[in-house]
Motif scaffolding. Sequence first.
Motif, short mmCIF file in Angstrom:
data_model
loop_
_atom_site.label_atom_id
_atom_site.label_comp_id
_atom_site.label_asym_id
_atom_site.label_seq_id
_atom_site.Cartn_x
_atom_site.Cartn_y
_atom_site.Cartn_z
N GLU A 1 19.91 20.34 -18.20
CA GLU A 1 18.68 21.15 -18.14
C GLU A 1 18.86 22.47 -18.87
OE1 GLU A 1 14.62 21.54 -17.10
OE2 GLU A 1 15.94 19.81 -16.95
N GLN B 1 16.48 23.14 -22.12
CA GLN B 1 15.53 24.25 -22.09
C GLN B 1 15.87 25.31 -23.14
OE1 GLN B 1 12.71 24.17 -20.60
NE2 GLN B 1 13.03 22.50 -19.16
N LYS C 1 14.63 24.94 -26.86
CA LYS C 1 13.24 25.25 -27.21
C LYS C 1 13.15 26.53 -28.02
CE LYS C 1 11.15 23.10 -23.13
NZ LYS C 1 10.39 23.34 -21.89
N ALA D 1 14.95 25.87 -16.08
CA ALA D 1 13.67 25.18 -16.26
C ALA D 1 12.51 26.17 -16.25
CB ALA D 1 13.48 24.13 -15.17
N ARG E 1 10.17 26.98 -19.54
CA ARG E 1 8.73 26.65 -19.50
C ARG E 1 7.85 27.88 -19.63
NH1 ARG E 1 10.25 22.81 -14.64
NH2 ARG E 1 10.88 20.99 -15.84
N ASP E 2 8.46 29.03 -19.71
CA ASP E 2 7.72 30.29 -19.83
C ASP E 2 7.15 30.41 -21.23
OD1 ASP E 2 6.83 32.88 -20.08
OD2 ASP E 2 8.72 33.81 -19.45
N ARG E 3 5.86 30.24 -21.36
CA ARG E 3 5.24 30.23 -22.69
C ARG E 3 5.05 31.62 -23.29
NH1 ARG E 3 6.86 25.62 -22.72
NH2 ARG E 3 8.34 26.98 -23.69
N LEU F 1 8.22 29.35 -28.57
CA LEU F 1 8.65 27.96 -28.68
C LEU F 1 8.83 27.59 -30.15
CD1 LEU F 1 9.03 25.38 -26.93
CD2 LEU F 1 6.65 24.83 -27.46
N LYS G 1 12.39 17.19 -29.50
CA LYS G 1 12.78 17.25 -28.09
C LYS G 1 13.46 15.97 -27.59
CE LYS G 1 8.23 16.13 -26.15
NZ LYS G 1 7.12 16.68 -25.36
N ASP H 1 5.59 14.39 -13.64
CA ASP H 1 5.95 14.37 -15.06
C ASP H 1 5.61 13.02 -15.66
OD1 ASP H 1 7.14 14.45 -17.60
OD2 ASP H 1 8.75 15.76 -16.89
#
Length: 148
Positions: free
Chosen positions: A34, A38, A41, A61, A65-67, A71, A79, A116
Amino acid sequence: MTIGFYTTRGDYGCFSNFSDHGFELDGEYWSTTEHYFQSQKFATTPHVKQIRLLKTPKEAAIMGRDRSRPLRKDWEEVKDDIMRKAVLRKFDTHPEIREILLATGDEEIVENSPSDYYWGCGKDGSGKNMLGQILMEVREILRKGTSE
């Protein structure tokens, strides 16, 4: 028979990207797949190291996933290969979990994630199950002894 997994608990908990099976890849040590996944990205940015050094895969994670972070532009194209590379290295590094994976024979492996629909099967089983697909690919690579 189908082999399902979701958390790090149970007979197949080692299939989870949160399992505590670190490895070296790209010249660095990664605590979990993980963390590696992550961080990628944000390749070539300081976010990679920030994520690599986090204490838990859950923190990795969340940060991944924090936009608000930039990215990488080719993420959708790369990916799957990044996940495959990390999963292969994890199972190549740890003989005890490699044996668990190989012992699944030709059974289907499914990430039973209710939320998911890409990496897992989703709540209704209609998801792509890409993590399960990659685990089955890695199993075949290891069976043939064709990893690195």
